[in-house]
Design an enzyme around this catalytic site. Structure first.
Site, PDB file in Angstrom:
ATOM      1  N   CYS A  34       0.692  -1.178  -0.153  1.00 25.98           N
ATOM      2  CA  CYS A  34      -0.018   0.033  -0.069  1.00 25.98           C
ATOM      3  C   CYS A  34       0.842   1.325   0.060  1.00 25.98           C
ATOM      4  CB  CYS A  34      -1.085   0.025   1.113  1.00 25.98           C
ATOM      5  SG  CYS A  34      -1.999  -1.398   1.288  1.00 25.98           S
ATOM      6  N   VAL A  35       2.152   1.291  -0.196  1.00 23.16           N
ATOM      7  CA  VAL A  35       2.817   2.188  -0.052  1.00 23.16           C
ATOM      8  C   VAL A  35       3.942   2.640  -1.379  1.00 23.16           C
ATOM      9  CG1 VAL A  35       3.185   2.305   2.451  1.00 23.16           C
ATOM     10  CG2 VAL A  35       4.805   1.108   1.019  1.00 23.16           C
TER      11      VAL A  35
END
Lengths: 426, 115
Positions: A242-243
């Site tokens: 998610c980054v």
């Protein structure tokens, strides 16, 4: 192994009941999808929206993008080990709803990232401006821990993608492509004069919000191993990352890995696509040493003449990239590495956190620090509330006319390190 | 036990049984400079100083594990820590004042290791 992939071209997505694929349009029964998602009681609510190419729409913060696919005529399942049976995929027939994507959105932590613009200058930097997107915006139950929220959101995205993909089981594809790999000895006999080229894919595995799963296994707990490339097309690798929006590989990127497709396109012509190695990018130095040792060992055992190594992420993974590169070169296998750069907004800083003289053939996805102004859109799906604290955003970056100023790293797929991009330079 | 150099109160609270925790209330850059001191004294890096997919200076917290034992300084470790410090010095980003719990949790997850 041989895989037939049938591509069903999707030109539009609309809400309508029942869900079906008809005349190039994907109809989605919103209530059926909501019911499916809310089976997981950790999710309090989910909103559905549609974003089409060319619309004045901005989506944020995006967590994953997934292409709907289905297996046809067998008991195999897409996303093995994640949703259903863990049986080895990559054979038989697969149908793809090409031109559509499921996009998951949610604020798992306070600082967020991941922008998709469906039109304007930002659209050129993300492949998902060209897909018809069903966007899922999640609201978790109160006090749900972040790691559980991430898992619930991730799995809901896969469930919806499989639900939609299954609508293509009995649809006649617009075209069918066949991908086949040969066993080691057979390949050598068939193409005795061609070089044996392998693919080493590095997977993001630093921990919470930075994970990748292979057949349901958290890859940070795995030794470096091998896959047949066709398995990846059936969802053997999925994203839990998610980054670092610009250079993370969404599940869609894995399903459509351009290195795999291009190596298949040249297989039997000027090279043998001789195999694929997957390895991780852990935080602990001992893990990096072990994994890169195994990468080099497997390259030697497979008697590759050359490999393409692709990275995911930046900073810490630059060390894994260089370890892989120099150890593989040291066993006599030529390397080309694919990465991206963090060279500062003025482009004058050292691009990678780690370097080695063995890395003498490098392909770049671009400078993630490059600044871009994204004009105001008529509609925002999700939320721009935290756009100033997303990676690649900065304080006071919303201008008076509503446009926002960000680094490319805020845009999903902008500097993708699989080379999944239309940008190039001379 | 190895040494955890950190400015993250959550690491101090939760990892005391795993590491010798060297905690200080300071900027992430100051924490990295303390790590550099260890590296130049011959302790080697156990975790990578740029762990985490966030740009330098984005998180107010930084935690790095170094070995308890020290011998000769390792050139690759010196390169890693010096490059990390240089990128923090150049970033010039203001330290975030919001979402501190999330930043703490993410920093903790990076040095907790595998599951």
């Amino acid at each position: 192994m041989k895989l037939e992939v049938g591509y069903i071209d999707i030109k539009d997505v609309q809400f309508g009941s029942p869900s079906k694929v008809e005349g190039g349009t994907l109809y989605v029964d919103a209530e059926a999808v909501r019911k499916l998602v809310l089976e997981d009681t950790r999710i309090l609510d989910v909103q559905l929206d549609i974003a089409r190419p060319g619309e004045s729409v901005r989506i944020a913060p995006v967590k994953d993008c997934i292409e709907p696919r289905t297996k046809v005529g067998s008991d195999l399942e897409i996303f093995p080990g994640m949703l259903g049976k863990v049986k080895t995929v990559g054979t038989g027939r697969t149908h793809v709803l090409r031109g559509s994507a499921v996009v998951t959105c949610g604020a798992i932590v306070g600082f967020q990232e991941g922008i998709i613009d469906m039109s304007g200058p930002g659209a050129a930097y993300t492949p998902f401006s060209e897909t018809n997107n069903l966007v899922l915006i999640f609201t978790p139950k109160a006090e749900l821990p972040q790691h559980e929220y991430e898992q619930a959101l991730r799995m809901a995205g896969f469930k919806v993608a499989v639900y939609l993909g299954d609508l293509g089981k009995n649809v006649t594809p617009n075209c069918v492509e066949t991908y086949e790999t040969l066993p080691v000895l057979k390949a050598k006999e068939t193409y005795p004069d061609l070089p044996r080229v392998g693919y080493v894919q590095m997977l993001q595995t630093q921990g919470l919000l930075h994970d990748t799963y292979v057949y349901g296994v958290d890859m940070k707990n795995s030794l470096t191993t091998m896959l047949n490339p066709t398995e990846v097309m059936d969802g053997a690798i999925v994203s839990g990352n998610c980054v670092s929006a610009c250079d993370k590989n969404t599940t869609y990127h894995h399903q459509n890995n351009p290195v795999i497709k291009d190596l298949f396109a040249r297989h039997g012509k000027d090279l043998i696509f001789a195999g694929m190695i997957i390895t991780n990018e852990n935080v602990f130095l001992m893990d990096k040493e072990r994994s890169s040792d195994w990468t080099a060992k497997l390259c030697a055992m497979m008697e590759f003449d050359g490999v393409i190594i692709t990275q995911e992420g930046f900073g810490n993974p630059d060390t894994d990239l260089m370890m892989n590169c120099k150890k593989v070169e040291a066993v006599g296998v030529c390397t080309v590495i694919v990465t991206d750069e963090y060279a500062g907004r003025d482009g004058t800083s050292q691009s990678l956190a780690d370097v080695d003289i063995a890395a003498n053939a490098v392909v770049t996805g671009g400078n993630a620090n490059e600044v871009i102004t994204l004009p105001k859109m008529d509609k925002v799906i999700g939320s721009l509330a935290e756009v100033d604290v997303i990676a690649g955003g900065f304080e006071n970056n919303t201008l008076a006319d509503g446009s926002i100023v960000v680094e490319l790293q805020a845009i999903i797929g902008a500097t993708n390190e699989l080379g999944f991009s239309k940008h190039s330079a001379r | 036990m190895n040494i955890l150099v950190t400015n993250n109160p959550l690491c101090k609270e939760q990892l005391g049984h795993t590491y010798i925790v060297q905690f200080a209330e300071e900027s992430p850059l100051a924490t990295l400079r303390r790590v550099r001191d260890f590296v130049h004294l011959g302790h080697f890096l156990i975790t990578h100083p740029t762990a985490g997919g966030l740009p330098s200076g984005t998180s107010p917290y930084k935690s790095v594990v170094v070995s308890a034992k020290a011998c000769l300084p390792k050139p690759s470790d010196i390169n890693s820590i010096e490059h990390t410090i240089a990128s923090y010095e150049k970033s010039g980003l203001p330290t975030p004042k919001e979402h501190l719990d999330d930043f703490m949790m993410l920093d903790l997850a990076l040095v907790e290791g595998r599951n």
